[in-house]
Write a protein that holds these residues in place. Sequence first.
Motif, PDB file in Angstrom:
ATOM      1  N   SER A 428       0.827  -1.210   0.000  1.00 54.76           N
ATOM      2  CA  SER A 428       0.000   0.000   0.000  1.00 54.76           C
ATOM      3  C   SER A 428       0.857   1.254   0.000  1.00 54.76           C
ATOM      4  N   ARG A 429       1.915   1.220   0.794  1.00 57.24           N
ATOM      5  CA  ARG A 429       2.796   2.392   0.858  1.00 57.24           C
ATOM      6  C   ARG A 429       3.495   2.614  -0.485  1.00 57.24           C
ATOM      7  N   LYS A 431       2.428   1.610  -3.403  1.00 61.27           N
ATOM      8  CA  LYS A 431       1.396   2.029  -4.354  1.00 61.27           C
ATOM      9  C   LYS A 431       1.155   3.529  -4.250  1.00 61.27           C
ATOM     10  N   MET A 432       1.069   4.005  -3.014  1.00 60.36           N
ATOM     11  CA  MET A 432       0.850   5.434  -2.804  1.00 60.36           C
ATOM     12  C   MET A 432       2.025   6.252  -3.330  1.00 60.36           C
ATOM     13  N   ASN A 500      -7.204   8.567  -0.831  1.00 60.28           N
ATOM     14  CA  ASN A 500      -7.731   8.112   0.453  1.00 60.28           C
ATOM     15  C   ASN A 500      -9.134   7.517   0.328  1.00 60.28           C
ATOM     16  N   ASP A 502      -9.813   5.260  -1.698  1.00 60.73           N
ATOM     17  CA  ASP A 502      -9.594   3.842  -1.980  1.00 60.73           C
ATOM     18  C   ASP A 502      -9.604   3.073  -0.664  1.00 60.73           C
ATOM     19  N   ILE A 505      -6.409   1.339   0.887  1.00 60.61           N
ATOM     20  CA  ILE A 505      -5.276   2.115   1.383  1.00 60.61           C
ATOM     21  C   ILE A 505      -5.539   2.526   2.822  1.00 60.61           C
TER      22      ILE A 505
END
Length: 527
Positions: A428-429, A431-432, A500, A502, A505
């Motif tokens: 997730s990190r 991806k962000m 956010n 999403d 996440i």
Amino acid sequence: MHTLLPFFLAMIAAIVLLNMWATKLRVAYPILLVVAGLLVSFVPGLPVVKIDPDLIFFIFLPPLLFEASWSISFKEMKKWWRIIGSFAFLVVFFTALSVALVTNHFIPGFSIAIGFLLGGIVSPPDAVSTGAIMKFVKIPNSTSAILEGESLLNDASSLIIFRFALVAVGTGQFIWQEAATSFIWMVAGGAGIGLALAWFFVQAHKRLPTDAPSDIVFTLIEPYILYWVAEQLHSSGVMAVVCGGLFMSARRMIFLNSASRIRGYSVWESFVFILNGIVFLIIGLELPEIVAGIKAEGIPLRLAIEYGFLVTGILIAARMISSYAALIATTIFRPGVMPHASSKRRRWMMPLLLGWTGMRGVVSLAAALSIPVTLKNGVEFPHRNLILFITFMVILLTLLIQGLTLPYLISRTHFFDGLLSEESELTSRNKMKQGLKQHVYEVLKKKYDNGLQGDAGIEKILKQWEDRAKASDDSWMNEQTKMVFIELLESQRKYLTQLNKDSSIDEEIIRQQFYQIDLEEERLKII
């Protein structure tokens, strides 16, 4: 004053030192604070700590609830609102009812109204204690969101029960029709007042020429205004603070600048830490006077301790029953909203762990201390000292029994193994960050690549984002490139706000990145 000031300064120093010791021992600091307060209370010659019951709520509750509403993930609250709502309202009422019925049967002189009063006091689990314990163990976001959301809302529901019971004890009667109407106004009115005032505060921050110090001062007084106005209109000040805090928290990027957010975070963290520490120390410091009070009423200390164990057992049992009832109801009627578990065994163990997180603390003490010494007719409030003593016993026992064993229970059962995935968080990190990098680079190429070719600063920015490399110095940062860079930071905030939405996440990762962007903006301002 000269006697009390050194004592209070020593209290604050002790809070800080005990927190350091608790971190080293890997235990929740409220546990050490309560025990330390109890031990210190037996030191002869110390000033007696007394707080006006009418002021206890107003001093401690508004800032504690306001800060909690800013810390919680509203996205996760919406996701698990059914479970949070059931624990915050239905479970609190069931717990208060259980305490009322059992104490009415076993404690001589305890009416149903007094039992409900005690139930309203001890029914809400303490967010501070749970949060302090969770620092030493990892739990899934879903479980954390449920615990945080529950602790935020159950304070409001339990204090509404407490208020109705207080009126019933004082008047000797309880009219259901009036109570229902009053309950609706307290909940709906409190929420409406909180949202209306929060909207006004947001507009004031946006339109007034505030800086970081003035923004922080405003946020320190706003929870008190929310609480006071709602109480003056005979609504729920707690609901006003919670709803107003959630409204302002969701809009912090709109009305606070980067400096206000960075500095405000540190100020609020220290302020709330000191408030919590003082309350937990007061729990211990008040005990000798409470014991003297129950002895004056002719109640043996041994019997009062038994009552404390009885009520604590009721609370644990009621929370366990409620947890399993919620699981069964969700399995039957809404299986799609169940928190994920890798096996049936783990799914049926989840209520056990949720039930074991019911430590009591700040709100229970504040409610107990706010009981008036006498009724309006001048008669001494019935069983006030015994209620205070039972509340102290509940806080002490739940902190020691549940607080000390919860981390061990989680680690030994390996319940969350497989549910906690460092790889998932890392994904997730990444991806962000990857999406953020691509977003910024596309903005730069689209808006500045053609119009500002040859500008050394813009080329530096392009190269930085393309190659993920940092410049060796800031000599290239002129006013024009600084303006572009700050504009890019604002663009990143907008991208993160959209990201956010999403559900996959974690909002905490988004908030951490927001904080990094704020730090970068502040760094640019001093170049």
